[in-house]
Design a protein around this motif. Structure first.
Motif, PDB file in Angstrom:
ATOM      1  N   LEU B 276       0.848  -1.189   0.000  1.00 22.74           N
ATOM      2  CA  LEU B 276       0.000   0.000   0.000  1.00 22.74           C
ATOM      3  C   LEU B 276       0.883   1.237   0.000  1.00 22.74           C
ATOM      4  O   LEU B 276       1.965   1.248   0.575  1.00 22.74           O
ATOM      5  N   PRO B 277       0.429   2.315  -0.673  1.00 27.44           N
ATOM      6  CA  PRO B 277       1.200   3.554  -0.634  1.00 27.44           C
ATOM      7  C   PRO B 277       1.312   4.049   0.811  1.00 27.44           C
ATOM      8  O   PRO B 277       0.428   3.777   1.635  1.00 27.44           O
ATOM      9  N   ASP B 278       2.378   4.778   1.108  1.00 22.75           N
ATOM     10  CA  ASP B 278       2.582   5.270   2.466  1.00 22.75           C
ATOM     11  C   ASP B 278       1.391   6.102   2.925  1.00 22.75           C
ATOM     12  O   ASP B 278       0.817   6.861   2.159  1.00 22.75           O
ATOM     13  N   GLY B 279       1.050   5.955   4.178  1.00 23.65           N
ATOM     14  CA  GLY B 279       0.004   6.796   4.727  1.00 23.65           C
ATOM     15  C   GLY B 279      -1.381   6.202   4.566  1.00 23.65           C
ATOM     16  O   GLY B 279      -2.294   6.586   5.273  1.00 23.65           O
ATOM     17  N   THR B 280      -1.575   5.271   3.616  1.00 25.40           N
ATOM     18  CA  THR B 280      -2.895   4.653   3.531  1.00 25.40           C
ATOM     19  C   THR B 280      -2.935   3.479   4.494  1.00 25.40           C
ATOM     20  O   THR B 280      -1.922   2.841   4.764  1.00 25.40           O
ATOM     21  N   TYR B 281      -4.109   3.230   4.985  1.00 21.24           N
ATOM     22  CA  TYR B 281      -4.244   2.159   5.952  1.00 21.24           C
ATOM     23  C   TYR B 281      -5.524   1.411   5.652  1.00 21.24           C
ATOM     24  O   TYR B 281      -6.546   1.994   5.336  1.00 21.24           O
ATOM     25  N   MET B 282      -5.427   0.112   5.687  1.00 19.00           N
ATOM     26  CA  MET B 282      -6.634  -0.668   5.488  1.00 19.00           C
ATOM     27  C   MET B 282      -6.808  -1.547   6.710  1.00 19.00           C
ATOM     28  O   MET B 282      -5.868  -2.186   7.172  1.00 19.00           O
ATOM     29  N   ASP B 283      -8.038  -1.559   7.196  1.00 14.61           N
ATOM     30  CA  ASP B 283      -8.312  -2.298   8.419  1.00 14.61           C
ATOM     31  C   ASP B 283      -7.948  -3.778   8.280  1.00 14.61           C
ATOM     32  O   ASP B 283      -8.154  -4.389   7.239  1.00 14.61           O
ATOM     33  N   LYS B 284      -7.441  -4.344   9.379  1.00 13.25           N
ATOM     34  CA  LYS B 284      -7.008  -5.744   9.352  1.00 13.25           C
ATOM     35  C   LYS B 284      -8.157  -6.689   9.000  1.00 13.25           C
ATOM     36  O   LYS B 284      -8.010  -7.592   8.179  1.00 13.25           O
ATOM     37  N   LEU B 285      -9.315  -6.438   9.624  1.00 13.45           N
ATOM     38  CA  LEU B 285     -10.466  -7.304   9.367  1.00 13.45           C
ATOM     39  C   LEU B 285     -10.872  -7.237   7.903  1.00 13.45           C
ATOM     40  O   LEU B 285     -11.160  -8.256   7.265  1.00 13.45           O
ATOM     41  N   ILE B 290     -11.262  -9.709   2.558  1.00 14.59           N
ATOM     42  CA  ILE B 290     -10.921  -9.706   1.135  1.00 14.59           C
ATOM     43  C   ILE B 290     -10.134 -10.965   0.790  1.00 14.59           C
ATOM     44  O   ILE B 290     -10.398 -11.639  -0.217  1.00 14.59           O
ATOM     45  N   ALA B 291      -9.184 -11.324   1.653  1.00 16.57           N
ATOM     46  CA  ALA B 291      -8.366 -12.502   1.376  1.00 16.57           C
ATOM     47  C   ALA B 291      -9.222 -13.762   1.305  1.00 16.57           C
ATOM     48  O   ALA B 291      -9.118 -14.547   0.353  1.00 16.57           O
TER      49      ALA B 291
END
Lengths: 243, 418
Positions: B276-285, B290-291
């Motif tokens: 992911l680009p720096d500064g973006t965050y995607m929730d673990k759940l 998605i996986a």
């Protein structure tokens, strides 16, 4: 009158095997043509090329003024004008007879549901199975299924009807009910190309007969001449076996 | 009197019946006294014969009551269903004996000797299961670390879900599609916002605190909803005439099918953020869902492809000859039939998905089985693993069995070959 179907020097191969050789054919509006010949002679392939269920590799096929080739943009529009009836009926088993008939008018021709269903009932009445409309294909006899398939094709109000051995998969006592519907359709002025071995039907409705063997049109003649004085020996042999 | 011992017949009906039932009864008395009274009435025989005596007696007994066309309905039914030959008689007896031997002790453990009252491990004094453990931890098993005061939000979401599903069956057909659209598009948004909070003055509860059975449901539901359409499109893609689409579908399917889910989950949690680009965050759940979705979609694709391949070419021909293009042909003619054919396979994939959810413990998310794993390591509750996992098994079984029943009903309902 201009030809509604025109095939010029059509060649087709399945891999290395040539199934159609130099086919030339003209069909006038309202003309009825019966195609016969031994199995494997390319009859079915020929009519399947006319609505491009099979692709030809050489030559030109023109249907109602539209050249059919890989580049044809709206092959669907041409197919919508050419009805086809199959040996194995190919009704949609998950839909009722009524839905089988009204589905394409609704989704392809964009008719409102109510009108499409009225049209379907009209055509089911024409093939005399309007009382089966709510049933599913699996609940009908072979003859009824084939008549439903004819009604389904008619619901698209096609200019041309192609029949690919429509009675070959039927029990003998059901053949007549399907042929009666086809005779009726012929008398109504439909342009028809019929692949069949039913020579009685051919004599009754065909304007012209075509005899095919090994991918070639061996003989094309008007019906009277074809049965009374066939020219080629191959045709004579075939007719002697089948009549 | 002329007794035919090889082939019992109707002539000496009562003699055979008395003889047969006597032998059968001795066999059953033997196994009962062995199991419950610890007394072996055939102990005077050599060991192996004594061990097999109930079976031997039973087979002879069943042999004598195997009277063809006896005229007695009950007897004929027994003979037809349990006792049609000596081999079948042996199999029937073995099954009955196993049930007699093990069902009572299982029931004892589950219910009669089990402990239901109390609030600590010390209250469990009986020999059976210690359900106190499940009772005390029940709240955590259902909601994980979700704060007690906020649990109404989860409850409300599930009641909303269940009532809208229920209303599909009750309301007339014309409302059905609105409810389905609501369930697919609006409900997930409502439920997600409600459960995670952070808006309308609701307290924000990070996904790390979500857990227990409610997390099982959340992960499964989202993965189920999304893996199905993705799988269908992958299946169509794999059969496409366009090489670019075909090969990328094949590549995708084979990549995901070839990797264990546990590594996929690891990757989603550890590797994925690096891309992911720096500064973006995607929730673990979210990453986990998605996986799992993509993983199961690959399996779904192959199940659906099986159905597509089972359809005769005539169906394609007929649809084309009526002027239908690719999408209309597939959505009106091909997919309805193909999906109906593979309902058992789809159900299989869905069940596997639900049962795969416990694996999300590897990234630190604790659904039902994960919470049980945590609870059993609590110093006050050591040694409660059996009760915990039996409870988990029961809950999963109930979920999966209901799904399985639903799929069977669906099959029956959609069947048009009558």
């Amino acid at each position: 009158m201009t030809n509604i179907i025109e095939l010029k020097n059509v060649n087709k191969w399945f891999d290395k095997f040539q199934v159609l050789k130099e086919i030339n054919l003209e069909v006038k509006p309202k003309e009825k043509i019966v195609v016969c010949g031994p199995s494997g002679s390319g009859k079915s392939t020929l009519i399947r090329c006319i609505n491009r269920l099979e692709e030809h590799q050489e030559g030109s096929i023109v249907v109602d003024g539209n050249e059919i080739s890989e580049n044809t943009k709206n092959i669907e529009n041409i197919r919508a004008e050419v009805g086809m009836v199959f040996q194995q009926f190919n009704l949609f088993p998950h839909l009722s007879i009524l839905d089988n008939c009204s589905l394409a008018p609704i989704w392809v021709k964009k008719l409102p549901k109510k009108i499409a269903e009225e049209l379907a009932m009209e055509n089911l009445k024409r093939v005399q199975i309007e009382d089966q409309a709510k049933k599913f294909p699996g609940q009908l006899s072979g003859g009824q299924q084939q008549r439903a398939a004819i009604a389904r094709a008619l619901c698209m109000e096609p200019k041309i009807m192609l029949f690919d051995e429509p009675t070959s998969a039927l029990d003998p006592e059901m053949i007549k009910e399907v042929l009666d519907v086809m005779v009726d359709l012929a008398k109504g002025g439909m342009t028809m190309i019929v692949v069949t071995h039913e020579m009685g039907f051919a004599k009754e409705v065909a304007d012209n007969m075509i005899f095919m063997d090994e991918g070639r049109i061996v003989e094309k003649a008007n019906t009277n001449d074809f049965f009374k004085n066939p020219k080629s020996d191959r045709t004579k042999l075939f007719l002697s076996q089948i009549l | 009197m002329n007794l035919n011992l090889i082939k019992p017949n109707k002539e000496n009906f009562y003699t055979y019946i008395v003889l047969g039932i006597t032998l059968l009864s001795i066999g059953f008395i033997d196994i009962f006294s062995n199991t419950f009274l610890n007394f072996n009435i055939t102990g005077f025989f050599p060991k192996i014969i004594s061990y097999l005596s109930p079976l031997i007696l039973g087979v002879f007994g069943l042999h004598f009551i195997r009277i063809e066309y006896s005229g007695n309905k009950t007897l004929d039914a027994i003979n037809k269903n349990l006792n049609s030959s000596n081999t079948n008689a042996i199999l029937s007896l073995i099954v009955i004996f196993i049930l007699i031997k093990y069902v009572p002790s299982l029931l004892n453990w589950f219910i009669f000797d089990a402990n239901f009252l109390g609030s600590t491990k010390e209250d469990c004094t009986g020999d059976g299961a210690c359900w106190v453990f499940v009772k005390v931890w029940f709240n955590r098993f259902m909601y994980g670390m979700y704060p007690d005061a906020e649990q109404w939000r989860i409850n409300f979401s599930f009641i909303l879900l269940l009532s809208s599903i229920g209303s599909i069956f009750i309301l007339p057909n014309k409302f059905k599609k609105y409810i389905i659209l609501f369930l697919l598009f609006i409900f997930p948004i409502i439920a997600l916002n409600l459960i995670s909070g952070g808006i309308f003055g609701l307290e924000w509860i990070e996904t790390g605190a979500w857990g227990g059975l409610s997390l099982t449901f959340i992960v499964s539901a989202f993965a189920l909803i999304f893996c199905f359409p993705i799988g269908v499109f992958l299946a169509l893609g794999r059969r496409s005439d366009l090489p670019a689409i075909r090969y990328s579908s094949i590549g995708f399917i084979e990549l995901w099918r070839g990797v264990p889910l546990i590594t996929v989950l690891f990757m989603s949690a550890v590797m994925f953020p690096m891309f992911l680009p720096d500064g973006t965050y995607m929730d673990k759940l979210m990453r986990v869902i998605i996986a799992i979705t993509l993983f199961e979609a690959a399996y779904m694709a192959e199940v659906v492809r099986g159905g597509l391949q089972a359809l005769p070419r005539g169906q394609y021909d007929a649809a084309k000859s009526l002027g239908m293009g690719y999408w209309r042909m597939h959505f009106l003619i091909i997919l309805p039939q193909a999906l109906k054919l593979v309902i058992p396979g789809i159900a299989n994939t869905f069940l596997a998905l639900v049962k795969d959810t416990p694996l999300i413990f590897v990234v630190g998310l604790l659904e039902l089985a994960g919470m049980i794993g945590l609870a059993k390591t609590n110093p006050k509750w050591l040694g409660m693993a059996t009760e915990g996992y039996v409870f988990a098994a029961l809950v999963f079984w109930i979920i999966c069995f209901s799904m399985s029943r639903y799929s069977q009903n669906l099959e029956k309902k959609l069947s048009t070959e009558r």
